[in-house]
Structure formats: structure tokens, C-alpha cells
Scaffold this active site. Structure first.
Site, mmCIF file in Angstrom:
data_model
loop_
_atom_site.group_PDB
_atom_site.id
_atom_site.type_symbol
_atom_site.label_atom_id
_atom_site.label_comp_id
_atom_site.label_asym_id
_atom_site.label_seq_id
_atom_site.Cartn_x
_atom_site.Cartn_y
_atom_site.Cartn_z
ATOM 1 N N PRO A 56 -1.001 -0.647 2.408
ATOM 2 C CA PRO A 56 -1.401 -1.739 1.530
ATOM 3 C C PRO A 56 -0.209 -2.485 0.927
ATOM 4 O O PRO A 56 0.687 -1.878 0.340
ATOM 5 C CB PRO A 56 -2.219 -1.043 0.444
ATOM 6 C CG PRO A 56 -2.096 0.406 0.664
ATOM 7 C CD PRO A 56 -1.467 0.649 1.971
ATOM 8 N N GLU A 57 -0.204 -3.782 1.091
ATOM 9 C CA GLU A 57 0.765 -4.649 0.443
ATOM 10 C C GLU A 57 -0.026 -5.561 -0.490
ATOM 11 O O GLU A 57 -1.197 -5.311 -0.746
ATOM 12 C CB GLU A 57 1.574 -5.430 1.491
ATOM 13 C CG GLU A 57 2.299 -4.499 2.474
ATOM 14 C CD GLU A 57 3.194 -5.232 3.456
ATOM 15 O OE1 GLU A 57 3.706 -6.315 3.116
ATOM 16 O OE2 GLU A 57 3.376 -4.723 4.582
#
Length: 300
Positions: free
Chosen positions: A10-11
Site C-alpha cells: 500500500p502506498e
DNA sequence: CGACACTCCTGATGGC
DNA sequence: TGCCATCAGGAGTGTC
């Protein structure tokens, strides 16, 4: 029932998608009970103390700063970070694996934080100002805010000899960019990942700011379009990983010029570029051999 | 202070 | 087919 892509680490876009999906389930609701299975999650604070602090709180707003999910309550703030493999599930199947935390709401859903690698964290701050100070000490500008300009990026890179790719991953330079979006933005801006930060021209900094915004917004659009439930840890539909231009595409043709995409290790991170579109700096090491794929794409 | 190596963790992978 | 070393990576920590 649609399933969900956990595919990539996840960014910012993935955290923003989680925020948007989760907010309507938790905002305005009171926490009835919290169970913390893994003491590492809230370390160095004790699980019992963290659970007790959360119990009875009403979630006023779910916000995001960089890759952090901010739970603002009527008395205190929880900072939650998914790190590598964390996911939040609403009313999960009872056999959903890797549960680390359970948050049960009054007249509302049960939310599980599941995380196979246990890198994810949750820190409670009784003083909301302390939570904001904690974030501000670690994070640079929000890339989608007006504060993130070419001049600001130029100032952050000035005098730095480290590769610009490594500096983009430094959350103090810009908040929320991770390995995938750094590669994609550098490609779009035609800046080579190995170029020294201080050698990135003002014009290239402006292009990089535009490119970072472009790839992050595309990621948010893709996430919003494909993530539509929180019940399954595994299983998936679509996702931004199908839209990568160079990331994890070693040996495949560059979408612009068809030159095989190069792979290197930069700052101990797999890094992909087109060495024709993104002019390498003098003395850049040769790409790694072969067009073999990078590591596994973790699914659930 | 900057640069960089190391650490945490475990599923997927590939070589033999 | 099975074993096992290797890889992936965000961010904190430690070293020079």
C-alpha cells in the site's frame, strides 16, 4: 461478490482508497471493544493500555497523511500504518487469517486489522496535537496539495548526492510515495532513478511533481474503481498493477520507445526504468541481466 | 547531517 | 516432488 486486490504494497493511493471505503463504516460510531492479538502492533505501548484507551471513543473522522491512516476520535487520535501487508476488513469472514487487531463498534461493524508479516503499526495519542507533531516530524508535503511544487521538491533535493529514486522514497521529501509510484513517476518525467538528487534540474523537478500527481491520481482512480468490499483478505479484481508502465516489467518493451525495460537495485529496492527515455547519469552501472520478473506479487 | 547497511517478517519462488 | 536459500519491501535504527 467482488473480491479485492491486495497485490501491491500500500502506498498513498491504496491508503486513500481504504480511507474512502472505511470512513462511512466507522465515522460517527463508538468503539465498544478492542482486542489486540499482536503486541508488536502498538509497541512500545502495551496492548492493554492501547485497547483501554480506544474503548468508548467515538470516531469523528478518518483522515490520511502520507501512508498513515488517522483515526480522529472525540478524545485522542490513532495513527494506523499498513506497512507491507496490512489490510482492514469490515465484518470479515470468521476464518480470515492473520488477525492482529479487532475493533468492534456499537451498533456498527467489526473491523479487523490483518497482517501476515506483522509490520503494520497502530499508535494511540491521547493528545491529538502530539499525533500531528508525530506525523509532521516524519513527513514532507502531501503530494496532492498545493504545498508540493517544483520549487519545493528542488529545495528538498538540493545538494543531495543520493539517487533521486531513493530520495523520493524518503517520506520527509514527499509523503506517500513508495517503490511502485516512484518508478512510474520517474519514467513519466523522463528522469533516471540513479540521477543524483541535486542534479535534477528545476524543469525536471517540475515535471516530476506533475508526474507524481499523475500516477497517484491514476492509482486512486484505479483503486476506487476496483476495491468494493472489505470482507476478503484474498481474492482480487483488477488494480493498478495492470497499468504499470515500467515497474516489474524488466525486459518488456518500453511503452514509449520499445527499448527493453532495465532493472537495477537502487537503495536496496528493485528499480525499473527505460534507459533510453530516462538518460542514465555518467557512470551508471549496467542493468541487471535478463528480463526475469521481480519478486512475487503477494496476494492476501 | 547525509548516506547506507541492517532489521523486522513470512509467503512465493526457483534452483537443485 | 521436496527442500531450502533467496527475494520482496516501509520505516526505524545504527554506524561511519
Amino acid at each position: 461478490m467482488a473480491t479485492r486486490e491486495t497485490g501491491s504494497v500500500p502506498e498513498l493511493p491504496e491508503v486513500e482508497t481504504v480511507r474512502r471505503q472505511l470512513a462511512p463504516h466507522v465515522e460517527g460510531r463508538a468503539i465498544a471493544a478492542v482486542t489486540i492479538d499482536d503486541p508488536r502492533w502498538c509497541a512500545p505501548d502495551a496492548p492493554a493500555a492501547t485497547a483501554a484507551a480506544l474503548r468508548g471513543r467515538t470516531v469523528r473522522a478518518l483522515e490520511r497523511r502520507g501512508k498513515h491512516l488517522i483515526w480522529r476520535t472525540d478524545a485522542g487520535t490513532l495513527l494506523l500504518h499498513l506497512r507491507m501487508t496490512g489490510v482492514l476488513l469490515v465484518d470479515p469472514e470468521p476464518d480470515a487469517p492473520y488477525r492482529r487487531v479487532e475493533i468492534a463498534f456499537d451498533d456498527g461493524p467489526t473491523v479487523w486489522f490483518c497482517d501476515p508479516r506483522r509490520f503494520g503499526t497502530g499508535r494511540w495519542f491521547a493528545d491529538p496535537g502530539a499525533a500531528d507533531a508525530h506525523l509532521d516530524a516524519r513527513l514532507g508535503p502531501e503530494p496532492l496539495s498545493d504545498a508540493f511544487t517544483g520549487d519545493a521538491l528542488r529545495a528538498a533535493l538540493r545538494g543531495r548526492r543520493a539517487p533521486v529514486k531513493s530520495l523520493l522514497l524518503d517520506q520527509r521529501v514527499v509523503a506517500g510515495v513508495g517503490n511502485i509510484y516512484a518508478d512510474e513517476a520517474l519514467f513519466l518525467a523522463r528522469v533516471h532513478p540513479l540521477r543524483a538528487g541535486g542534479a535534477v534540474t528545476p524543469a525536471a523537478c517540475r515535471a516530476l511533481v506533475d508526474a507524481i500527481r499523475t500516477v497517484l491520481l491514476a492509482g486512486i482512480d484505479a483503486g476506487g474503481a476496483t476495491i468494493d468490499d472489505f470482507r476478503h483478505v484474498d481474492g482480487v479484481t483488477g488494480g493498478f498493477q495492470d497499468d504499470f508502465l515500467v515497474h516489474r516489467r524488466a525486459g518488456e518493451p518500453c511503452p514509449t520507445c520499445a527499448t527493453p525495460v532495465a532493472r537495477r537495485v537502487v537503495g536496496q529496492r528493485a528499480t525499473y526504468s527505460c534507459d533510453r527515455c530516462q538518460t542514465p547519469p555518467r557512470g551508471a552501472p549496467a542493468p541487471l541481466e535478463g528480463g526475469r520478473r521481480a519478486g512475487p506479487i503477494l496476494r492476501g
